[in-house]
Design a protein around this motif. Sequence first.
Motif, PDB file in Angstrom:
ATOM      1  N   ALA A  44       0.833  -1.211   0.000  1.00 47.76           N
ATOM      2  CA  ALA A  44       0.000   0.000   0.000  1.00 47.76           C
ATOM      3  C   ALA A  44       0.861   1.252   0.000  1.00 47.76           C
ATOM      4  O   ALA A  44       0.542   2.232  -0.683  1.00 47.76           O
ATOM      5  N   GLN A  45       1.963   1.237   0.733  1.00 49.16           N
ATOM      6  CA  GLN A  45       2.854   2.394   0.749  1.00 49.16           C
ATOM      7  C   GLN A  45       3.519   2.598  -0.609  1.00 49.16           C
ATOM      8  O   GLN A  45       3.656   3.728  -1.077  1.00 49.16           O
ATOM      9  N   ILE A  46       3.907   1.512  -1.251  1.00 56.54           N
ATOM     10  CA  ILE A  46       4.495   1.613  -2.583  1.00 56.54           C
ATOM     11  C   ILE A  46       3.468   2.197  -3.553  1.00 56.54           C
ATOM     12  O   ILE A  46       3.788   3.088  -4.350  1.00 56.54           O
ATOM     13  N   ALA A  47       2.232   1.722  -3.459  1.00 57.81           N
ATOM     14  CA  ALA A  47       1.164   2.244  -4.321  1.00 57.81           C
ATOM     15  C   ALA A  47       0.938   3.735  -4.066  1.00 57.81           C
ATOM     16  O   ALA A  47       0.749   4.512  -5.011  1.00 57.81           O
ATOM     17  N   MET A  48       0.975   4.155  -2.789  1.00 53.97           N
ATOM     18  CA  MET A  48       0.809   5.574  -2.454  1.00 53.97           C
ATOM     19  C   MET A  48       1.923   6.403  -3.078  1.00 53.97           C
ATOM     20  O   MET A  48       1.670   7.492  -3.609  1.00 53.97           O
ATOM     21  N   SER A  49       3.158   5.914  -3.004  1.00 57.68           N
ATOM     22  CA  SER A  49       4.271   6.682  -3.579  1.00 57.68           C
ATOM     23  C   SER A  49       4.139   6.770  -5.100  1.00 57.68           C
ATOM     24  O   SER A  49       4.440   7.813  -5.688  1.00 57.68           O
ATOM     25  N   GLU A  50       3.666   5.720  -5.729  1.00 56.25           N
ATOM     26  CA  GLU A  50       3.461   5.752  -7.181  1.00 56.25           C
ATOM     27  C   GLU A  50       2.340   6.728  -7.554  1.00 56.25           C
ATOM     28  O   GLU A  50       2.440   7.429  -8.565  1.00 56.25           O
ATOM     29  N   GLU A  51       1.297   6.781  -6.740  1.00 51.92           N
ATOM     30  CA  GLU A  51       0.196   7.726  -6.992  1.00 51.92           C
ATOM     31  C   GLU A  51       0.675   9.174  -6.848  1.00 51.92           C
ATOM     32  O   GLU A  51       0.269  10.043  -7.614  1.00 51.92           O
ATOM     33  N   LEU A  52       1.545   9.418  -5.872  1.00 50.42           N
ATOM     34  CA  LEU A  52       2.055  10.788  -5.694  1.00 50.42           C
ATOM     35  C   LEU A  52       2.907  11.225  -6.888  1.00 50.42           C
ATOM     36  O   LEU A  52       2.983  12.415  -7.193  1.00 50.42           O
ATOM     37  N   LYS A  53       3.533  10.276  -7.557  1.00 55.70           N
ATOM     38  CA  LYS A  53       4.312  10.622  -8.755  1.00 55.70           C
ATOM     39  C   LYS A  53       3.404  11.187  -9.845  1.00 55.70           C
ATOM     40  O   LYS A  53       3.851  11.951 -10.686  1.00 55.70           O
ATOM     41  N   LYS A  54       2.129  10.808  -9.814  1.00 58.02           N
ATOM     42  CA  LYS A  54       1.161  11.274 -10.804  1.00 58.02           C
ATOM     43  C   LYS A  54       0.348  12.472 -10.312  1.00 58.02           C
ATOM     44  O   LYS A  54      -0.372  13.086 -11.083  1.00 58.02           O
ATOM     45  N   ASP A  55       0.470  12.803  -9.037  1.00 55.85           N
ATOM     46  CA  ASP A  55      -0.322  13.873  -8.416  1.00 55.85           C
ATOM     47  C   ASP A  55       0.292  15.234  -8.752  1.00 55.85           C
ATOM     48  O   ASP A  55       1.441  15.509  -8.389  1.00 55.85           O
ATOM     49  N   ASN A  56      -0.457  16.081  -9.415  1.00 54.28           N
ATOM     50  CA  ASN A  56       0.043  17.395  -9.820  1.00 54.28           C
ATOM     51  C   ASN A  56       0.332  18.321  -8.654  1.00 54.28           C
ATOM     52  O   ASN A  56       0.986  19.343  -8.831  1.00 54.28           O
ATOM     53  N   ARG A  57      -0.159  17.988  -7.472  1.00 58.55           N
ATOM     54  CA  ARG A  57       0.087  18.834  -6.294  1.00 58.55           C
ATOM     55  C   ARG A  57       1.469  18.599  -5.698  1.00 58.55           C
ATOM     56  O   ARG A  57       1.952  19.399  -4.897  1.00 58.55           O
ATOM     57  N   TYR A  58       2.123  17.512  -6.087  1.00 57.90           N
ATOM     58  CA  TYR A  58       3.422  17.159  -5.509  1.00 57.90           C
ATOM     59  C   TYR A  58       4.482  16.968  -6.581  1.00 57.90           C
ATOM     60  O   TYR A  58       4.182  16.580  -7.704  1.00 57.90           O
ATOM     61  N   LYS A  59       5.728  17.234  -6.205  1.00 59.15           N
ATOM     62  CA  LYS A  59       6.863  17.039  -7.100  1.00 59.15           C
ATOM     63  C   LYS A  59       7.836  16.061  -6.436  1.00 59.15           C
ATOM     64  O   LYS A  59       8.163  16.209  -5.250  1.00 59.15           O
ATOM     65  N   LEU A  60       8.302  15.087  -7.181  1.00 60.68           N
ATOM     66  CA  LEU A  60       9.321  14.163  -6.696  1.00 60.68           C
ATOM     67  C   LEU A  60      10.626  14.934  -6.550  1.00 60.68           C
ATOM     68  O   LEU A  60      11.116  15.524  -7.521  1.00 60.68           O
ATOM     69  N   VAL A  61      11.202  14.976  -5.357  1.00 60.41           N
ATOM     70  CA  VAL A  61      12.431  15.744  -5.143  1.00 60.41           C
ATOM     71  C   VAL A  61      13.635  14.867  -4.841  1.00 60.41           C
ATOM     72  O   VAL A  61      14.772  15.323  -4.942  1.00 60.41           O
ATOM     73  N   PHE A  62      13.386  13.603  -4.466  1.00 58.54           N
ATOM     74  CA  PHE A  62      14.509  12.703  -4.190  1.00 58.54           C
ATOM     75  C   PHE A  62      14.027  11.273  -4.307  1.00 58.54           C
ATOM     76  O   PHE A  62      12.963  10.929  -3.797  1.00 58.54           O
ATOM     77  N   GLU A  63      14.816  10.445  -4.973  1.00 62.28           N
ATOM     78  CA  GLU A  63      14.508   9.017  -5.045  1.00 62.28           C
ATOM     79  C   GLU A  63      15.804   8.260  -5.199  1.00 62.28           C
ATOM     80  O   GLU A  63      16.561   8.482  -6.144  1.00 62.28           O
ATOM     81  N   LYS A  64      16.073   7.398  -4.244  1.00 59.46           N
ATOM     82  CA  LYS A  64      17.233   6.517  -4.324  1.00 59.46           C
ATOM     83  C   LYS A  64      16.898   5.255  -3.555  1.00 59.46           C
ATOM     84  O   LYS A  64      16.533   5.317  -2.375  1.00 59.46           O
ATOM     85  N   ASP A  65      17.016   4.144  -4.244  1.00 60.09           N
ATOM     86  CA  ASP A  65      16.685   2.850  -3.662  1.00 60.09           C
ATOM     87  C   ASP A  65      15.257   2.884  -3.108  1.00 60.09           C
ATOM     88  O   ASP A  65      14.339   3.186  -3.844  1.00 60.09           O
ATOM     89  N   ASP A  66      15.105   2.653  -1.813  1.00 59.00           N
ATOM     90  CA  ASP A  66      13.775   2.594  -1.197  1.00 59.00           C
ATOM     91  C   ASP A  66      13.331   3.923  -0.590  1.00 59.00           C
ATOM     92  O   ASP A  66      12.267   3.992   0.020  1.00 59.00           O
ATOM     93  N   PHE A  67      14.127   4.964  -0.726  1.00 57.94           N
ATOM     94  CA  PHE A  67      13.832   6.266  -0.131  1.00 57.94           C
ATOM     95  C   PHE A  67      13.279   7.192  -1.207  1.00 57.94           C
ATOM     96  O   PHE A  67      13.948   7.466  -2.209  1.00 57.94           O
ATOM     97  N   VAL A  68      12.042   7.661  -1.007  1.00 56.62           N
ATOM     98  CA  VAL A  68      11.355   8.492  -1.990  1.00 56.62           C
ATOM     99  C   VAL A  68      10.742   9.689  -1.263  1.00 56.62           C
ATOM    100  O   VAL A  68      10.052   9.516  -0.252  1.00 56.62           O
ATOM    101  N   VAL A  69      10.984  10.911  -1.785  1.00 59.82           N
ATOM    102  CA  VAL A  69      10.498  12.119  -1.120  1.00 59.82           C
ATOM    103  C   VAL A  69       9.812  13.032  -2.131  1.00 59.82           C
ATOM    104  O   VAL A  69      10.327  13.243  -3.240  1.00 59.82           O
TER     105      VAL A  69
END
Length: 112
Positions: free
Chosen positions: A83-108
């Motif tokens: 569920a957490q992985i799915a949430m992070s994938e959904e945020l990648k598509k959410d126009n309200r948020y920008k991916l600012v860091f991703e390395k291995d299992d750490f996503v911000v």
Amino acid sequence: AYGPLPGAKNPNILMFTNPYKNKKEVHQFLQGIDITKSVAATNNLGAHLTHRQKLYTIPIGAGEADIVAFLLNDQSAQPSLAAQIAMSEELKKDNRYKLVFEKDDFVVFRKK
């Protein structure tokens, strides 16, 4: 009676015997977040963020926090790791948020 240490119900010492590989980067990134920003984070990041006034444990606050941080490596996570992985994938598509860091299992993500 509950906790990670031996002697507790359902102990889990993996955090001590098998630390995640990018621990220093995760810690440095989290320490660099502006203290005035609200943060929603997975429970396994909570200890790094307890000094903050506005801190939420995902899924709470994930849709309103200034920063949303995931460490996607906890098999016993609540909600589930899937569920957490799915949430992070959904945020990648959410126009309200920008991916600012991703390395291995750490996503911000940062709120726009």
